[in-house]
Design a protein around this motif. Sequence first.
Motif, PDB file in Angstrom:
ATOM      1  N   TYR A 200       0.843  -1.201   0.000  1.00 51.07           N
ATOM      2  CA  TYR A 200       0.000   0.000   0.000  1.00 51.07           C
ATOM      3  C   TYR A 200       0.878   1.251   0.000  1.00 51.07           C
ATOM      4  N   ILE A 201       0.436   2.262  -0.736  1.00 54.00           N
ATOM      5  CA  ILE A 201       1.130   3.536  -0.822  1.00 54.00           C
ATOM      6  C   ILE A 201       0.266   4.612  -0.170  1.00 54.00           C
ATOM      7  N   TRP A 202       0.836   5.349   0.786  1.00 53.36           N
ATOM      8  CA  TRP A 202       0.129   6.407   1.494  1.00 53.36           C
ATOM      9  C   TRP A 202       0.489   7.766   0.897  1.00 53.36           C
ATOM     10  N   SER A 203      -0.530   8.591   0.694  1.00 49.65           N
ATOM     11  CA  SER A 203      -0.298   9.950   0.215  1.00 49.65           C
ATOM     12  C   SER A 203       0.090  10.851   1.381  1.00 49.65           C
ATOM     13  N   PRO A 204       0.672  12.034   1.124  1.00 47.65           N
ATOM     14  CA  PRO A 204       0.859  13.010   2.199  1.00 47.65           C
ATOM     15  C   PRO A 204      -0.490  13.391   2.795  1.00 47.65           C
ATOM     16  N   ALA A 205      -0.489  13.822   4.048  1.00 43.29           N
ATOM     17  CA  ALA A 205      -1.739  14.134   4.745  1.00 43.29           C
ATOM     18  C   ALA A 205      -2.319  15.463   4.273  1.00 43.29           C
ATOM     19  N   VAL A 216      -4.911   6.058   0.396  1.00 37.95           N
ATOM     20  CA  VAL A 216      -4.104   4.840   0.416  1.00 37.95           C
ATOM     21  C   VAL A 216      -4.470   4.007  -0.807  1.00 37.95           C
ATOM     22  N   THR A 217      -3.471   3.662  -1.604  1.00 37.34           N
ATOM     23  CA  THR A 217      -3.696   2.873  -2.810  1.00 37.34           C
ATOM     24  C   THR A 217      -2.786   1.654  -2.799  1.00 37.34           C
ATOM     25  N   GLN A 218      -3.218   0.624  -3.511  1.00 40.94           N
ATOM     26  CA  GLN A 218      -2.386  -0.556  -3.661  1.00 40.94           C
ATOM     27  C   GLN A 218      -1.385  -0.339  -4.777  1.00 40.94           C
ATOM     28  N   CYS A 219      -0.247  -0.979  -4.668  1.00 39.03           N
ATOM     29  CA  CYS A 219       0.840  -0.741  -5.611  1.00 39.03           C
ATOM     30  C   CYS A 219       0.471  -1.047  -7.048  1.00 39.03           C
ATOM     31  N   ARG A 222      -5.013  -0.651  -8.920  1.00 38.84           N
ATOM     32  CA  ARG A 222      -6.408  -0.954  -9.219  1.00 38.84           C
ATOM     33  C   ARG A 222      -7.309   0.075  -8.548  1.00 38.84           C
ATOM     34  N   SER A 223      -8.341   0.519  -9.266  1.00 44.09           N
ATOM     35  CA  SER A 223      -9.231   1.555  -8.743  1.00 44.09           C
ATOM     36  C   SER A 223     -10.011   1.079  -7.521  1.00 44.09           C
ATOM     37  N   ASP A 224     -10.280  -0.236  -7.439  1.00 39.15           N
ATOM     38  CA  ASP A 224     -11.021  -0.730  -6.284  1.00 39.15           C
ATOM     39  C   ASP A 224     -10.139  -0.871  -5.055  1.00 39.15           C
ATOM     40  N   GLY A 225      -8.834  -0.572  -5.222  1.00 39.05           N
ATOM     41  CA  GLY A 225      -7.930  -0.660  -4.094  1.00 39.05           C
ATOM     42  C   GLY A 225      -7.651   0.679  -3.442  1.00 39.05           C
ATOM     43  N   LEU A 226      -8.443   1.704  -3.771  1.00 39.90           N
ATOM     44  CA  LEU A 226      -8.227   3.043  -3.213  1.00 39.90           C
ATOM     45  C   LEU A 226      -9.076   3.236  -1.968  1.00 39.90           C
ATOM     46  N   THR A 227      -8.446   3.760  -0.915  1.00 40.41           N
ATOM     47  CA  THR A 227      -9.129   3.995   0.352  1.00 40.41           C
ATOM     48  C   THR A 227      -8.732   5.368   0.894  1.00 40.41           C
TER      49      THR A 227
END
Length: 237
Positions: A200-205, A216-219, A222-227
Motif C-alpha cells: 500500500y502507498i500512502w499519500s501526504p496528509a 491509500v492505494t495498492q501498488c 487498481r481503482s477498487d484498491g483506493l481507500t
Amino acid sequence: MFLDKSGMSCLPFLLVMLDIIERLPQKNVAQCKLVCKEWLDFILARKFVRAHCHYMHASADQKLLMVGWKTIEVHSLNDKSRGFILPRGVTRPFYAHPSRMFFLASLDGMLCVCLQNTCELFVWNPLTTKFKKLANSNLQRFYKVDSDVLGFFVDSSDDYNILHIKRRRGTMTVYIYSMGLNSWSIVRFLKHYAYHHYTYIWSPATVCGGGLYFVVTQCHGRSDGLTVIRFDVNSKS
C-alpha cells in the motif's frame, strides 16, 4: 490604551494588534516587532501567529518558496504583485544540499523538513527564520522517506502536533510529536488493518475539519484498491 502628547487616549492596544497588524504582510509584521517589547511578545504569541496565518491564507497573493544552495527566495504567484527576496542573512539552518531536503508537511507558515542524509526531522519557518530539530526517542527513531508518512495538525489544546506513521518490516507504529511538550507518544491507530504493508502507498496528509486525510492505494494501481483514511486530531483515532 496609547496616549498622545496631549494625554488623549488613542486606539486600544488589542485593537491595533488584532484588527490591524494581523492583516499586514509578513514584511510589515517583522517591522512591527521592533516597536517595543510588548509588541514583540504579542506578535510571537501562538494566538497572533494563527490569526495572521488565517488572513494570509485568505489572501489571493500566494507565495512560492524557492530554496537554492546559497539563497532562499519567496516569489509572489500574483501577476500584479512583484516577487521579493527574503532579507539578507537568512540562510538554511540545515547542512544539506537542497536536493536532499524533503518538505513533508506545512501548517501556519511552518514547514516540516526531512534531511535525506541523516533522516532527521526539523520544523522550520523560513519567514521568521526560526527552526527546531525534533527530539528522537529510542523507539521512534528516524523518518524513512520511502515507507513513512507524516501529517501536521493543531489539537484541541491548541498545541502543534506531528503525526508520524512508521512502517517497518510489515508492521506499522504511529507516533505523535507534541511541540509544546517536545516529546513523542505512541497512539493506537489502524492496528487491525493491512494498510501497514508495503503493498500500500500512502499519500501526504491533507488537513481539513479536525482531521488528517490520507489516500491509500495498492501498488498495482487498481481503482477498487483506493481507500481514504481519516485520523481525528482530537480523539487521536
